[in-house]
Design a protein around this motif. Structure first.
Motif, mmCIF file in Angstrom:
data_model
loop_
_atom_site.group_PDB
_atom_site.id
_atom_site.type_symbol
_atom_site.label_atom_id
_atom_site.label_comp_id
_atom_site.label_asym_id
_atom_site.label_seq_id
_atom_site.Cartn_x
_atom_site.Cartn_y
_atom_site.Cartn_z
ATOM 1 N N UNK A 155 0.860 -1.186 0.000
ATOM 2 C CA UNK A 155 0.000 0.000 0.000
ATOM 3 C C UNK A 155 0.890 1.229 0.000
ATOM 4 N N UNK A 156 0.773 2.053 -1.016
ATOM 5 C CA UNK A 156 1.553 3.293 -1.034
ATOM 6 C C UNK A 156 0.877 4.296 -1.947
ATOM 7 N N UNK A 157 0.928 5.553 -1.546
ATOM 8 C CA UNK A 157 0.442 6.588 -2.454
ATOM 9 C C UNK A 157 1.388 6.658 -3.638
ATOM 10 N N UNK A 291 -0.657 15.972 1.485
ATOM 11 C CA UNK A 291 -1.388 15.207 2.490
ATOM 12 C C UNK A 291 -1.728 13.830 1.939
ATOM 13 N N UNK A 292 -1.007 12.790 2.356
ATOM 14 C CA UNK A 292 -1.424 11.436 1.972
ATOM 15 C C UNK A 292 -2.709 11.101 2.734
ATOM 16 N N UNK A 293 -3.551 10.310 2.155
ATOM 17 C CA UNK A 293 -4.795 9.923 2.824
ATOM 18 C C UNK A 293 -4.470 8.824 3.847
ATOM 19 N N UNK A 319 -1.731 -4.355 -5.131
ATOM 20 C CA UNK A 319 -1.068 -3.056 -5.098
ATOM 21 C C UNK A 319 -2.145 -1.995 -4.977
ATOM 22 N N UNK A 320 -2.209 -1.314 -3.858
ATOM 23 C CA UNK A 320 -3.237 -0.290 -3.685
ATOM 24 C C UNK A 320 -2.593 1.088 -3.617
ATOM 25 N N UNK A 321 -3.235 2.042 -4.208
ATOM 26 C CA UNK A 321 -2.739 3.414 -4.282
ATOM 27 C C UNK A 321 -3.730 4.369 -3.635
ATOM 28 N N UNK A 322 -3.618 4.587 -2.328
ATOM 29 C CA UNK A 322 -4.490 5.570 -1.681
ATOM 30 C C UNK A 322 -4.205 6.965 -2.242
ATOM 31 N N UNK A 323 -5.117 7.871 -2.031
ATOM 32 C CA UNK A 323 -4.994 9.202 -2.623
ATOM 33 C C UNK A 323 -4.082 10.147 -1.854
ATOM 34 N N UNK A 324 -3.847 11.296 -2.451
ATOM 35 C CA UNK A 324 -3.094 12.359 -1.796
ATOM 36 C C UNK A 324 -3.586 13.684 -2.351
#
Lengths: 336, 336
Positions: A155-157, A291-293, A319-324
């Motif tokens: 998990x990474x932005x 600001x990473x979520x 592979x997940x891409x949280x928002x920013x």
């Protein structure tokens, strides 16, 4: 033995409500919480959140290993992971590795496997071959900027895109000589460092200088490191009109040095950080930052782990891409 | 199964040295660390720190429950406790209670007793009767300002003396109207709050005003709370020439408000915090503060717990008073 049901009957509420109170969920009114708490106190109920886990041969504990609890980003992330885990009746064993390979290996190899069902690890020094050599079979979810060629959920932005967004903002506000603080020694040579890569890509796209004279490598990422890196940059040669720091704590250190040298922010030098820690709003000059979520990062990491534990996850690593997002404050646009 | 002894022989060092490396002690040279690490890698040694504990029916884990990981004081303290515990081969399960009585009760009543040998708890809302009603028999050590009439070891600096030291410094540097930020609502009426009590005692001794108009109660102790409390104080009436904040994060918030109102620190208003978190050195104006000896607090807490677990502690609960000192920075004496 007093049960959840006994408490629910005494309080005149549903078992679910009692469970919510016991698990500390937010969406319970204070009045309801007090009513349930009174029943708990009267009956002497002692919750056993983990009975369900123990029946499955599990402990109900997941470990979260971060490089440094003293870095507010990781402390804030840990809080979010604890909350996300609680929603699945998991509690969190928190560990710090100091960002050292030996400690990361220890954690990763499962030396506490007897007390934890799975691990969320934010590595610094670990290499892909370390992960491939892992023999412990409990689920592992990776967090953070390092990219690995190994079969684990990660998990990474999008750090490159986030860095480009920060640099783009500096370019758009008229900056032309934009430095990067906090490269790692080795990555100043080989650009494995995603935020450094984003900085360079965006400057190249804008036709602005992106040479090594604008990059300061540091050994760590604290306030003191940022203060020293800023001083080194100022002592080095032509003054930059902006700096993009690897993280907010480094940016806070840079603000300190700029103030000590009598330079104005943002008039003389604009500053952008990364992480949006609470402190950045209250900094010497309130700090523009990425600001990473953090809530999404925590939720996705826990969800991955829970899915692996339940056996419902796909075989393929996820592979997940949280928002920013960019948060604009005084350090780039002045007081408004 | 590769043993510690095998690693020691391969590396040509003592077992103690291997143990030091494995436990991450600081007093090992990088060269020695690398030598041992190479032997560990070559032999595929997987340390099992907890075997010793498991033989005694223990898990080798102690829990540390703090109100808030987002408060850097507790994050820094947690780091110190993790280090102190590692010296006794204990690992730390970290928990945050949100400072809420129901969560403090849960932790205190041992709902995770199956995975931990003992608990270090820094309570906020817990009452003496809660402690007296505790049925869990695992060792418990209390930290922090709350005073309890209950048979448990308690580690806390002398908060009254520390607060008096802070206020004395303000008096000595010529301040005459010294406010207190961060009283708790109820304690503004009944002075159970030790730092508030110290503030009042020192002002009384100096013959300076210490009325309720100089006290601002807050619900929490973060940066935002400090910023709001400072604003409320300035809106309330005659301006104080100094504020003593309950902790550093509140003081950082107060600095923000003072800057936003165009007031100079320390010329117009001097500010003193409490905790000496890393951030305070880098604050808007570097912050004068009380530095509790966090390493001593951590060491004493872990020692108490280890002694109780070993059955070597006295029957009487232990009261330990780690030291504290005043750290003078720009926020009271200006730039030097």
């Amino acid at each position: 033995m007093v049960s959840l049901k006994d408490v629910a009957q005494r309080a005149g509420v549903s078992i679910k409500t009692v469970s919510n109170v016991v698990n500390g969920y937010q969406h319970v009114t204070p009045a309801m919480r007090e009513r349930v708490q009174r029943a708990i106190d009267e009956l002497g109920y002692r919750p056993n959140l983990t009975a369900r886990h123990l029946r499955k041969g599990r402990t109900g504990i997941i470990a979260l290993a971060v490089p440094e609890l003293g870095n507010p980003y990781f402390a804030e992330l840990a809080g979010a992971v604890i909350d996300a885990a609680a929603r699945h009746d998991y509690t969190v064993l928190l560990d710090h590795t100091g960002g050292r390979r030996d400690q990361e290996l220890l954690v990763c190899q499962g030396f506490r496997a007897h007390v934890m069902d799975g691990l969320i690890l934010s590595p610094i020094e670990l290499e892909s071959e370390d992960l491939l050599a892992r023999t412990d079979t409990s689920p592992l979810v990776l967090l953070g900027e390092r990219e690995y060629d190994a079969p684990y959920d990660h998990i990474a932005i999008d750090n490159v895109a986030a860095a480009r967004l920060a640099v783009r903002h500096l370019v758009d506000t008229g900056r032309r000589r934009i430095a990067f603080l906090g490269a790692r020694e080795e990555s100043a040579r080989r650009p494995a460092h995603l935020r450094l890569r984003g900085w360079r890509e965006e400057l190249d796209a804008a036709g602005l200088p992106a040479g090594d004279d604008l990059v300061v490598a540091t050994e760590a990422y604290g306030r003191e490191d940022g203060a020293r890196a800023m001083a080194a940059l100022l002592d080095r040669g032509p003054r930059p009109d902006a700096v993009f720091a690897y993280n907010d704590t480094m940016a806070v250190g840079a603000l300190r040095t700029l103030a000590d040298r009598g330079l104005r922010v943002p008039e003389d030098v604009a500053v952008v950080g990364f992480d949006d820690i609470d402190e950045s709003r209250f900094a010497h000059t309130p700090l523009t930052t990425i600001a990473p979520d953090k809530e999404a990062i925590a939720r996705l990491a826990v969800d991955c782990l829970v899915d692996r534990l339940a056996g419902t996850a796909a075989t393929e690593p996820r592979r997940a891409r949280p928002g920013h997002r960019l948060v604009v404050r005084d350090s780039t646009v002045g007081r408004r």
